[in-house]
Write a protein that holds these residues in place. Structure first.
Motif, mmCIF file in Angstrom:
data_model
loop_
_atom_site.group_PDB
_atom_site.id
_atom_site.type_symbol
_atom_site.label_atom_id
_atom_site.label_comp_id
_atom_site.label_asym_id
_atom_site.label_seq_id
_atom_site.Cartn_x
_atom_site.Cartn_y
_atom_site.Cartn_z
ATOM 1 N N GLU A 1 -9.990 -7.789 -1.273
ATOM 2 C CA GLU A 1 -10.808 -7.352 -2.418
ATOM 3 C C GLU A 1 -12.266 -7.173 -1.998
ATOM 4 O O GLU A 1 -12.942 -6.239 -2.406
ATOM 5 C CB GLU A 1 -10.728 -8.371 -3.560
ATOM 6 N N ASN A 2 -12.703 -8.098 -1.162
ATOM 7 C CA ASN A 2 -14.086 -8.067 -0.696
ATOM 8 C C ASN A 2 -14.379 -6.775 0.071
ATOM 9 O O ASN A 2 -15.394 -6.111 -0.166
ATOM 10 C CB ASN A 2 -14.309 -9.305 0.194
ATOM 11 N N GLU A 3 -13.462 -6.395 0.965
ATOM 12 C CA GLU A 3 -13.672 -5.148 1.722
ATOM 13 C C GLU A 3 -13.656 -3.940 0.776
ATOM 14 O O GLU A 3 -14.474 -3.032 0.910
ATOM 15 C CB GLU A 3 -12.600 -4.980 2.816
ATOM 16 N N ILE A 4 -12.734 -3.957 -0.188
ATOM 17 C CA ILE A 4 -12.631 -2.825 -1.126
ATOM 18 C C ILE A 4 -13.917 -2.676 -1.938
ATOM 19 O O ILE A 4 -14.385 -1.566 -2.178
ATOM 20 C CB ILE A 4 -11.394 -3.000 -2.042
ATOM 21 N N GLN A 5 -14.500 -3.833 -2.314
ATOM 22 C CA GLN A 5 -15.774 -3.807 -3.055
ATOM 23 C C GLN A 5 -16.850 -3.077 -2.267
ATOM 24 O O GLN A 5 -17.621 -2.306 -2.815
ATOM 25 C CB GLN A 5 -16.285 -5.248 -3.283
ATOM 26 N N ASN A 6 -16.874 -3.336 -0.963
ATOM 27 C CA ASN A 6 -17.920 -2.752 -0.112
ATOM 28 C C ASN A 6 -17.582 -1.357 0.376
ATOM 29 O O ASN A 6 -18.456 -0.619 0.807
ATOM 30 C CB ASN A 6 -18.170 -3.654 1.101
ATOM 31 N N ASN A 7 -16.296 -1.007 0.365
ATOM 32 C CA ASN A 7 -15.866 0.278 0.905
ATOM 33 C C ASN A 7 -14.638 0.780 0.126
ATOM 34 O O ASN A 7 -13.502 0.470 0.492
ATOM 35 C CB ASN A 7 -15.543 0.110 2.397
ATOM 36 N N PRO A 8 -14.867 1.558 -0.926
ATOM 37 C CA PRO A 8 -13.766 1.977 -1.804
ATOM 38 C C PRO A 8 -12.629 2.701 -1.067
ATOM 39 O O PRO A 8 -11.484 2.658 -1.491
ATOM 40 C CB PRO A 8 -14.451 2.929 -2.790
ATOM 41 N N ARG A 9 -12.926 3.348 0.077
ATOM 42 C CA ARG A 9 -11.866 4.015 0.854
ATOM 43 C C ARG A 9 -10.778 3.038 1.279
ATOM 44 O O ARG A 9 -9.643 3.428 1.537
ATOM 45 C CB ARG A 9 -12.453 4.627 2.136
ATOM 46 N N ALA A 10 -11.153 1.760 1.383
ATOM 47 C CA ALA A 10 -10.206 0.760 1.877
ATOM 48 C C ALA A 10 -9.081 0.494 0.875
ATOM 49 O O ALA A 10 -8.025 -0.019 1.248
ATOM 50 C CB ALA A 10 -10.946 -0.545 2.176
ATOM 51 N N ARG A 11 -9.303 0.872 -0.388
ATOM 52 C CA ARG A 11 -8.329 0.537 -1.428
ATOM 53 C C ARG A 11 -6.926 1.049 -1.108
ATOM 54 O O ARG A 11 -5.933 0.361 -1.290
ATOM 55 C CB ARG A 11 -8.786 1.085 -2.791
ATOM 56 N N SER A 12 -6.839 2.271 -0.602
ATOM 57 C CA SER A 12 -5.515 2.848 -0.386
ATOM 58 C C SER A 12 -5.010 2.657 1.051
ATOM 59 O O SER A 12 -3.914 3.105 1.389
ATOM 60 C CB SER A 12 -5.534 4.344 -0.738
ATOM 61 N N ALA A 13 -5.799 1.981 1.890
ATOM 62 C CA ALA A 13 -5.416 1.862 3.306
ATOM 63 C C ALA A 13 -4.229 0.930 3.520
ATOM 64 O O ALA A 13 -4.150 -0.140 2.915
ATOM 65 C CB ALA A 13 -6.611 1.359 4.108
ATOM 66 N N LYS A 14 -3.302 1.373 4.375
ATOM 67 C CA LYS A 14 -2.153 0.533 4.745
ATOM 68 C C LYS A 14 -2.050 0.510 6.260
ATOM 69 O O LYS A 14 -2.001 1.569 6.883
ATOM 70 C CB LYS A 14 -0.860 1.143 4.192
ATOM 71 N N LEU A 15 -2.031 -0.691 6.817
ATOM 72 C CA LEU A 15 -1.980 -0.810 8.282
ATOM 73 C C LEU A 15 -0.614 -1.320 8.721
ATOM 74 O O LEU A 15 -0.083 -2.273 8.155
ATOM 75 C CB LEU A 15 -3.087 -1.754 8.746
ATOM 76 N N ARG A 16 -0.050 -0.653 9.725
ATOM 77 C CA ARG A 16 1.213 -1.089 10.330
ATOM 78 C C ARG A 16 1.035 -1.124 11.843
ATOM 79 O O ARG A 16 0.317 -0.282 12.398
ATOM 80 C CB ARG A 16 2.359 -0.137 9.986
ATOM 81 N N ALA A 17 1.730 -2.060 12.496
ATOM 82 C CA ALA A 17 1.588 -2.168 13.952
ATOM 83 C C ALA A 17 2.905 -2.557 14.592
ATOM 84 O O ALA A 17 3.709 -3.278 13.991
ATOM 85 C CB ALA A 17 0.528 -3.231 14.278
ATOM 86 N N PHE A 18 3.135 -2.044 15.795
ATOM 87 C CA PHE A 18 4.292 -2.523 16.583
ATOM 88 C C PHE A 18 3.913 -2.730 18.030
ATOM 89 O O PHE A 18 2.863 -2.264 18.493
ATOM 90 C CB PHE A 18 5.521 -1.641 16.423
ATOM 91 N N GLU A 19 4.787 -3.473 18.729
ATOM 92 C CA GLU A 19 4.637 -3.639 20.172
ATOM 93 C C GLU A 19 5.844 -3.016 20.845
ATOM 94 O O GLU A 19 6.975 -3.252 20.419
ATOM 95 C CB GLU A 19 4.567 -5.136 20.502
ATOM 96 N N LYS A 20 5.598 -2.206 21.874
ATOM 97 C CA LYS A 20 6.709 -1.574 22.590
ATOM 98 C C LYS A 20 7.430 -2.635 23.412
ATOM 99 O O LYS A 20 6.789 -3.462 24.069
ATOM 100 C CB LYS A 20 6.166 -0.474 23.499
ATOM 101 N N VAL A 21 8.753 -2.598 23.340
ATOM 102 C CA VAL A 21 9.530 -3.643 24.038
ATOM 103 C C VAL A 21 9.519 -3.349 25.537
ATOM 104 O O VAL A 21 9.634 -2.194 25.940
ATOM 105 C CB VAL A 21 10.974 -3.641 23.500
#
Ligand SMILES: C[S@@+](CC[C@H](N)C(=O)[O-])C[C@H]1O[C@@H](n2cnc3c(N)ncnc32)[C@H](O)[C@@H]1O
Length: 316
Positions: A296-316
């Motif tokens: 919430e804190n980041e969204i308050q400071n940067n409205p673009r963050a509201r819709s951001a979704k982060l995903r990550a993987f490691e290659k085996v």
């Protein structure tokens, strides 16, 4: 490009999203070679460089020459990074030409930068009048005005429907075709007025956002770019290498989610087979069991963050 524009204010270029989280998932080797596939103003690259030691390297890719210029200013004379103006779907060629083989991590932060939105002459925004351009690289390809001129009504409606999920897609396409008979639609304001003539009242703003998003995706072939990029990024990673992706709308995230699921799959036997015979092993380990969202804190400071979704993987 960009000589007359205010790219000197590199810090105002774009406030990066989910920086701490992106670095946490991305950097497992402080001396590794990393690719920031969407350099923008260099915010994420700055953070990657800060997490690396003297032996680490970053290749920063962006197709927008203004982004490359802004990142150069922001990152100054740090010798550990190199900018490359290219489409991120060409990541394999970029890595090869840079002379590297073993890539420890790739980061992609999709979509447009605040700089692109905030500069009316780039034509991304319905809020200010400007030429209907929308090309992330203004020196290549056809601007949005050209698409509006040459596509037929059904093709336009299909773009608004598929890439904007706009319910009034057909009506808006028809209004464009009627309007362009008298003269070509060349300004963002003209397009906005057509949309507003079809969708009135409080729904107009959402339709404007959807139509401009749809056109932008079509002009830059964004979904095709993402699909090619994901496969190519996987291929350039060394075993143990990480891919971190930040997406901003469901069309992007759907592609990412599907790709991750495919790569993480073990058995690929047909469903009717009771005992696995394929011996297929997962090619990646997903690091984000649940998609990561901004606080919430980041969204308050940067409205673009509201819709951001982060995903990550490691290659085996
Ligand atoms: C959200 S911004 C990235 C901001 C960056 N992470 C930062 O910290 O400043 C996305 C950037 O990706 C670039 N971009 C989008 N699609 C691209 C593509 N297919 N190939 C290369 N660059 C692309 C845009 O020009 C834009 O500068």
């Amino acid at each position: 490009m960009g000589g007359h524009r205010d790219i000197s204010a590199a810090d105002r270029f774009h406030v990066p999203v989910l920086v701490r989280e992106a670095i946490e998932y991305l950097v497992a080797d402080r001396r590794g070679v990393y690719v920031d596939a969407t350099l923008g103003g260099g915010g994420h690259t700055r953070a990657i460089l800060d997490a690396l030691d003297a032996g680490g390297r970053v290749i920063g890719i962006d197709m927008d020459p203004d982004a490359i210029a802004a990142a150069r200013i922001k990152l100054g004379d740090d010798q550990r990074w190199v900018p490359v103006q290219a489409r991120f779907s060409h990541i394999k060629e970029v890595v090869k030409e840079s002379g590297y083989k073993e890539i420890a991590g790739v980061l992609a932060d999709f979509g447009v930068s605040s700089y692109q939105i905030d500069h009316p002459e780039r034509g991304f925004s319905y809020m200010a009048d400007g030429p209907l351009d929308m090309r992330m690289n203004p020196n290549a390809g056809a601007p949005a005005s050209e698409l509006l001129q040459k596509l037929d009504e059904a093709e336009l409606a299909s773009i608004f429907h598929r890439y904007g999920e706009e319910r009034m897609a057909r009506k808006i396409a028809r209004a464009i075709v009627t309007k362009r008979k008298s003269r070509p639609i060349q300004r963002t304001r003209e397009l906005a007025e057509i949309v507003e003539s079809v969708v009135s009242g409080k729904h107009a703003v959402k339709s404007l956002a959807r139509i401009f998003q749809a056109l932008r995706i079509a002009v830059n072939e964004e979904l095709q770019e993402i699909e090619t990029f994901l496969n190519a990024a996987f291929q350039v990673l060394k075993p143990g290498g990480r891919l971190v992706v930040i997406s901003y709308h469901s069309l992007e995230d759907r592609l990412v989610k599907r790709f991750f699921r495919e790569k993480a799959r073990g058995c690929i036997c047909p469903p009717e087979v009771l005992k696995c015979t394929c011996g297929h092993q997962p090619e990646v380990q997903i690091l984000t069991k649940k998609v990561v969202r901004a606080s919430e804190n980041e969204i308050q400071n940067n409205p673009r963050a509201r819709s951001a979704k982060l995903r990550a993987f490691e290659k085996v």
